[in-house]
Write an enzyme that holds these catalytic residues in place. Structure first.
Site, PDB file in Angstrom:
ATOM      1  N   ASP A  85      13.654  -9.022  15.947  1.00 42.97           N
ATOM      2  CA  ASP A  85      14.819  -7.724  16.718  1.00 42.97           C
ATOM      3  C   ASP A  85      13.840  -6.524  16.673  1.00 42.97           C
ATOM      4  O   ASP A  85      13.741  -5.970  15.948  1.00 42.97           O
ATOM      5  CB  ASP A  85      15.273  -7.708  14.876  1.00 42.97           C
ATOM      6  CG  ASP A  85      16.204  -6.788  15.581  1.00 42.97           C
ATOM      7  OD1 ASP A  85      17.535  -6.984  16.574  1.00 42.97           O
ATOM      8  OD2 ASP A  85      17.529  -6.937  14.625  1.00 42.97           O
ATOM      9  N   LYS A  88      15.059  -2.958  18.975  1.00 37.36           N
ATOM     10  CA  LYS A  88      15.905  -2.376  19.600  1.00 37.36           C
ATOM     11  C   LYS A  88      15.622  -1.372  18.984  1.00 37.36           C
ATOM     12  O   LYS A  88      16.019  -0.827  17.668  1.00 37.36           O
ATOM     13  CB  LYS A  88      17.426  -3.284  18.994  1.00 37.36           C
ATOM     14  CG  LYS A  88      17.579  -3.385  17.416  1.00 37.36           C
ATOM     15  CD  LYS A  88      19.096  -4.217  17.189  1.00 37.36           C
ATOM     16  CE  LYS A  88      19.387  -4.383  16.011  1.00 37.36           C
ATOM     17  NZ  LYS A  88      20.596  -4.455  15.726  1.00 37.36           N
ATOM     18  N   GLU A  93       0.618  -1.169  -0.162  1.00 39.10           N
ATOM     19  CA  GLU A  93      -0.015   0.339   0.112  1.00 39.10           C
ATOM     20  C   GLU A  93       1.015   1.060   0.168  1.00 39.10           C
ATOM     21  O   GLU A  93       1.819   1.243   0.927  1.00 39.10           O
ATOM     22  CB  GLU A  93      -0.581   0.338   1.559  1.00 39.10           C
ATOM     23  CG  GLU A  93      -1.371   0.707   2.323  1.00 39.10           C
ATOM     24  CD  GLU A  93      -2.275   1.237   3.052  1.00 39.10           C
ATOM     25  OE1 GLU A  93      -2.886   1.898   3.324  1.00 39.10           O
ATOM     26  OE2 GLU A  93      -2.037   0.136   3.608  1.00 39.10           O
TER      27      GLU A  93
END
Length: 96
Positions: free
Chosen positions: A81, A83, A34
């Site tokens: 992940d 971070k 999109e």
């Protein structure tokens, strides 16, 4: 790659970028997403522009991130992940 495409196709939450399909040529696979018309600037844009993020802005963006993580967990998708690298905005990687 098929698994990632299937994963993108299965997600449906108001904060997700919509998945429209994919195609490939002999060297690459292209995922069609999109077009994001931003009413609110991205966290990276705010940070690059001002080099500071206010407490209310931090709360706003953190809420969006947490809602996305809750949605992923409810969909039995884990994040691999999340971070904050130094002073850079949060980076998120997901997988199923």
């Amino acid at each position: 790659m098929c698994r990632e495409i299937s994963l993108h196709h299965s997600l449906n939450q108001k904060h997700d970028v919509g998945f429209h399909g994919f195609f490939q040529d002999k060297d690459s696979i292209f995922i069609v997403l999109e077009l994001c018309k931003r009413r609110v600037p991205s966290l990276m844009e705010v940070y690059k522009r001002r080099r500071v993020i206010t407490e209310p802005e931090t709360g706003y963006y953190m809420l969006q991130i947490l809602l996305a993580v809750v949605y992923l967990h409810d969909s039995e998708i884990i994040h691999t992940d999340i971070k904050n690298v130094g002073k850079q905005p949060v980076s998120v990687t997901v997988c199923n």
